[in-house]
Write a protein that holds these residues in place. Sequence first.
Motif, PDB file in Angstrom:
ATOM      1  N   SER A  94       6.825  29.890 -30.829  1.00  0.00           N
ATOM      2  CA  SER A  94       6.884  29.839 -29.366  1.00  0.00           C
ATOM      3  C   SER A  94       8.332  29.711 -28.897  1.00  0.00           C
ATOM      4  O   SER A  94       9.228  29.379 -29.673  1.00  0.00           O
ATOM      5  CB  SER A  94       6.051  28.671 -28.832  1.00  0.00           C
ATOM      6  OG  SER A  94       6.638  27.423 -29.185  1.00  0.00           O
ATOM      7  N   THR A 262     -12.784  27.059 -18.354  1.00  0.00           N
ATOM      8  CA  THR A 262     -12.556  26.932 -19.796  1.00  0.00           C
ATOM      9  C   THR A 262     -13.471  27.843 -20.604  1.00  0.00           C
ATOM     10  O   THR A 262     -13.564  27.704 -21.820  1.00  0.00           O
ATOM     11  CB  THR A 262     -12.768  25.468 -20.242  1.00  0.00           C
ATOM     12  OG1 THR A 262     -14.096  25.053 -19.885  1.00  0.00           O
ATOM     13  CG2 THR A 262     -11.762  24.543 -19.579  1.00  0.00           C
ATOM     14  N   ASP A 384      -4.781  27.837 -20.131  1.00  0.00           N
ATOM     15  CA  ASP A 384      -4.867  27.889 -21.585  1.00  0.00           C
ATOM     16  C   ASP A 384      -5.934  28.920 -21.937  1.00  0.00           C
ATOM     17  O   ASP A 384      -7.037  28.915 -21.353  1.00  0.00           O
ATOM     18  CB  ASP A 384      -5.258  26.530 -22.157  1.00  0.00           C
ATOM     19  CG  ASP A 384      -4.084  25.563 -22.203  1.00  0.00           C
ATOM     20  OD1 ASP A 384      -2.972  25.935 -21.756  1.00  0.00           O
ATOM     21  OD2 ASP A 384      -4.278  24.435 -22.683  1.00  0.00           O
ATOM     22  N   LYS A 392     -12.184  28.452 -29.591  1.00  0.00           N
ATOM     23  CA  LYS A 392     -10.806  28.801 -29.930  1.00  0.00           C
ATOM     24  C   LYS A 392     -10.578  30.304 -29.761  1.00  0.00           C
ATOM     25  O   LYS A 392     -11.319  31.114 -30.314  1.00  0.00           O
ATOM     26  CB  LYS A 392     -10.518  28.384 -31.374  1.00  0.00           C
ATOM     27  CG  LYS A 392      -9.126  28.694 -31.855  1.00  0.00           C
ATOM     28  CD  LYS A 392      -8.948  28.245 -33.302  1.00  0.00           C
ATOM     29  CE  LYS A 392      -7.567  28.603 -33.840  1.00  0.00           C
ATOM     30  NZ  LYS A 392      -7.411  28.173 -35.251  1.00  0.00           N
ATOM     31  N   SER A 489       6.725  23.308 -18.302  1.00  0.00           N
ATOM     32  CA  SER A 489       5.375  23.876 -18.184  1.00  0.00           C
ATOM     33  C   SER A 489       5.223  25.129 -19.041  1.00  0.00           C
ATOM     34  O   SER A 489       4.239  25.285 -19.766  1.00  0.00           O
ATOM     35  CB  SER A 489       5.073  24.215 -16.722  1.00  0.00           C
ATOM     36  OG  SER A 489       4.967  23.054 -15.943  1.00  0.00           O
ATOM     37  N   GLU A 492       5.741  24.397 -22.984  1.00  0.00           N
ATOM     38  CA  GLU A 492       4.620  23.631 -23.525  1.00  0.00           C
ATOM     39  C   GLU A 492       3.338  24.459 -23.528  1.00  0.00           C
ATOM     40  O   GLU A 492       2.517  24.349 -24.443  1.00  0.00           O
ATOM     41  CB  GLU A 492       4.442  22.336 -22.730  1.00  0.00           C
ATOM     42  CG  GLU A 492       5.572  21.330 -22.983  1.00  0.00           C
ATOM     43  CD  GLU A 492       5.386  20.025 -22.233  1.00  0.00           C
ATOM     44  OE1 GLU A 492       4.459  19.953 -21.385  1.00  0.00           O
ATOM     45  OE2 GLU A 492       6.153  19.074 -22.493  1.00  0.00           O
ATOM     46  N   TRP A 493       3.153  25.300 -22.495  1.00  0.00           N
ATOM     47  CA  TRP A 493       1.986  26.188 -22.478  1.00  0.00           C
ATOM     48  C   TRP A 493       2.025  27.127 -23.677  1.00  0.00           C
ATOM     49  O   TRP A 493       1.037  27.278 -24.402  1.00  0.00           O
ATOM     50  CB  TRP A 493       1.951  27.002 -21.184  1.00  0.00           C
ATOM     51  CG  TRP A 493       0.855  28.025 -21.154  1.00  0.00           C
ATOM     52  CD1 TRP A 493      -0.450  27.837 -20.777  1.00  0.00           C
ATOM     53  CD2 TRP A 493       0.943  29.408 -21.545  1.00  0.00           C
ATOM     54  NE1 TRP A 493      -1.172  29.003 -20.907  1.00  0.00           N
ATOM     55  CE2 TRP A 493      -0.342  29.977 -21.386  1.00  0.00           C
ATOM     56  CE3 TRP A 493       1.981  30.202 -22.020  1.00  0.00           C
ATOM     57  CZ2 TRP A 493      -0.606  31.325 -21.663  1.00  0.00           C
ATOM     58  CZ3 TRP A 493       1.713  31.537 -22.308  1.00  0.00           C
ATOM     59  CH2 TRP A 493       0.433  32.086 -22.141  1.00  0.00           C
ATOM     60  N   GLU A 494       3.184  27.738 -23.906  1.00  0.00           N
ATOM     61  CA  GLU A 494       3.284  28.676 -25.017  1.00  0.00           C
ATOM     62  C   GLU A 494       3.092  27.960 -26.354  1.00  0.00           C
ATOM     63  O   GLU A 494       2.461  28.498 -27.269  1.00  0.00           O
ATOM     64  CB  GLU A 494       4.637  29.393 -24.984  1.00  0.00           C
ATOM     65  CG  GLU A 494       4.708  30.575 -25.927  1.00  0.00           C
ATOM     66  CD  GLU A 494       5.982  31.376 -25.776  1.00  0.00           C
ATOM     67  OE1 GLU A 494       6.409  31.986 -26.775  1.00  0.00           O
ATOM     68  OE2 GLU A 494       6.559  31.394 -24.672  1.00  0.00           O
ATOM     69  N   ALA A 495       3.611  26.745 -26.464  1.00  0.00           N
ATOM     70  CA  ALA A 495       3.437  25.977 -27.699  1.00  0.00           C
ATOM     71  C   ALA A 495       1.959  25.671 -27.952  1.00  0.00           C
ATOM     72  O   ALA A 495       1.509  25.646 -29.105  1.00  0.00           O
ATOM     73  CB  ALA A 495       4.246  24.689 -27.634  1.00  0.00           C
ATOM     74  N   ARG A 496       1.184  25.433 -26.877  1.00  0.00           N
ATOM     75  CA  ARG A 496      -0.254  25.170 -27.037  1.00  0.00           C
ATOM     76  C   ARG A 496      -1.000  26.425 -27.484  1.00  0.00           C
ATOM     77  O   ARG A 496      -1.991  26.339 -28.218  1.00  0.00           O
ATOM     78  CB  ARG A 496      -0.858  24.651 -25.737  1.00  0.00           C
ATOM     79  CG  ARG A 496      -0.418  23.263 -25.343  1.00  0.00           C
ATOM     80  CD  ARG A 496      -1.333  22.660 -24.285  1.00  0.00           C
ATOM     81  NE  ARG A 496      -1.438  23.463 -23.082  1.00  0.00           N
ATOM     82  CZ  ARG A 496      -0.611  23.381 -22.037  1.00  0.00           C
ATOM     83  NH1 ARG A 496       0.421  22.541 -22.072  1.00  0.00           N
ATOM     84  NH2 ARG A 496      -0.790  24.143 -20.977  1.00  0.00           N
ATOM     85  N   GLN A 497      -0.543  27.577 -27.041  1.00  0.00           N
ATOM     86  CA  GLN A 497      -1.230  28.823 -27.403  1.00  0.00           C
ATOM     87  C   GLN A 497      -0.840  29.300 -28.797  1.00  0.00           C
ATOM     88  O   GLN A 497      -1.615  29.975 -29.479  1.00  0.00           O
ATOM     89  CB  GLN A 497      -0.910  29.942 -26.392  1.00  0.00           C
ATOM     90  CG  GLN A 497      -0.980  29.586 -24.925  1.00  0.00           C
ATOM     91  CD  GLN A 497      -2.171  28.765 -24.530  1.00  0.00           C
ATOM     92  OE1 GLN A 497      -3.323  29.144 -24.772  1.00  0.00           O
ATOM     93  NE2 GLN A 497      -1.917  27.618 -23.916  1.00  0.00           N
ATOM     94  N   ASN A 500      -2.946  29.707 -31.999  1.00  0.00           N
ATOM     95  CA  ASN A 500      -4.042  30.674 -31.959  1.00  0.00           C
ATOM     96  C   ASN A 500      -3.556  32.117 -32.103  1.00  0.00           C
ATOM     97  O   ASN A 500      -4.368  33.048 -32.036  1.00  0.00           O
ATOM     98  CB  ASN A 500      -4.817  30.530 -30.644  1.00  0.00           C
ATOM     99  CG  ASN A 500      -5.433  29.165 -30.484  1.00  0.00           C
ATOM    100  OD1 ASN A 500      -5.989  28.615 -31.438  1.00  0.00           O
ATOM    101  ND2 ASN A 500      -5.337  28.590 -29.293  1.00  0.00           N
TER     102      ASN A 500
END
Length: 565
Positions: A94, A262, A384, A392, A489, A492-497, A500
């Motif tokens: 990321s 979600t 997300d 997932k 924002s 951190e968003w990209e790190a969460r994705q 996957n």
Amino acid sequence: MLGSQVDPSRGRPHKSASRLLNEASGGVNRRSFLGILSGAVFLAAAPAALTACSGGAAPQAATSGSLAETVAKLVPAYKPLELVKPDIPSVKGSTPGFTSIPSSLVKSVPTPPGSGGTYTAMTPAWWAVPPALPENSYYKAVNEKLGATINFQVNDGNAYADKVQTVLASPKDVPDWMVIPGWNLPPRFGQAAAGVFQDLSEFIAGDKVNKYPNLANIPTAAWKMGCFEGGLYGLPYPGALISDAIFYRADLFEELGVKPPTSADEYRTLAKELTDESKNRWGSEDVWTGAQIMHGVVPKWKQVGGTLQNKVETEEYRAALEWTAKLFADGSVHPDAVAGNAQQSKQRFESGASLMASDGMGSWHEALARVLPSNPKFNMQPMDYFAPDGGKPILFRAQPAAIFSFIKKTEPAKVEEMLALANFMAAPFGTEENVLINNGVEGVHFTRDAQGIPKATAKGTEEVTSTYAFLVNAPIVNSMVQYPGLVQSQSEWEARQAPNVVEDAFFGMQIQEPAKFGSLSKPFDDLAKDIIRGRKSMKDLDAELATWKSKGGDELRDFYAGFLA
């Protein structure tokens, strides 16, 4: 460049491939172009080499094959640098984030790398062409630091494809250094590359690149896209790991007391709940691109056992079509989007006429720049990603490089000098060289605001543009501190994705299809629009698939299968 993804005023490559093609062909300005270059999901007709990669560990490759094994032997060994520590580290590739501009800069190239050579370089421009030497003080300043002279031939980006073909048709007219965007690579370019341009693997493959540490800092995946005909020819312009998102109006969601969905069903339910024609408000824009990502549609080919399925043959593609058609049938999509008016989708979303929309990541900071001055409460956020059932997701990594430059065949000493110059140009964020390449000389071409962000002067606006940066670029970072909260924002968003993200079967392979297949997949673009809007059905998809197979689809499948072990 210190104040944005790399450049605060000019943006950074970050939109979908199809959107890029439309905008580049229609004409874009200097300050928006570099915010438009990437695509997590490619439409069937999109070029194969438009984006993205980043620092950090790469996702595990889904497959290996004969072409992949050949390419692996050609590319430089990856030796990551961290000359300036990011506030938000990279996670599995990321984009790292810098929430403030470094107060001091690192010098990554201690002495001028050139040995007095003079070279011509051809680059595109989607903005006013800057003055040439000797009138351009930016060029003079950079060339002085390089210890060599680069004379730029800057051409209209909207006519660049024709210029490229004309130049390549006459080898004596090919400049010493030539920039070619991925979407401007002409048919059979690999053959031209092998005949005209230098195979750089002789100089930088594997550990040979250690001589050029800033080039070694460019991730392996970006280099792979510069490989043609068994050689490494292209110096890359890397992009981001993930480039598209489904955004929602977080400020209006809060006012209305709702939360982002979600699952696929929740999306439809919420879009319908938010739609209120009396208030000129619709729940959604046309999110066909986002729907494909949500449903795990492969960029182009999916391996199923020992065979390949084209994306339009997959169950995931059918499911994405069916879901999007239901969203339209619900009456939740803005009527102008239903009518096919994509040009005004940003305006509708930014005005609150639609509350969820699919777009490239570059649209985020572009929207903030447009809207915040008149609406300080404006807040758009990416959802997300989720699988249709809420589980997932499977996110296919975008292609890892957008633009390439090629060095004309010449004597080894000149190639080595140009690679040393490229090493200077590829200096990472937080270095003196990076600031010079992207902004020019402080006090002449830019000043700094209270946050330390470079702001172009009148001379900088006239003279500084993406010329050296197009020849080769450093790994992408996010440093858009001029927009409060954006760096945190977005990174951190990209790190969460990132966990996957997977690679498709042909990730990092530069494959150019034979010309006879050029229009084979085009009917599916219009057919998808018709199915989504209820004008045609899935039976029409089945009929089109039968036609596709008989007209060359199966032959194309065999062509691609030949690149896998």
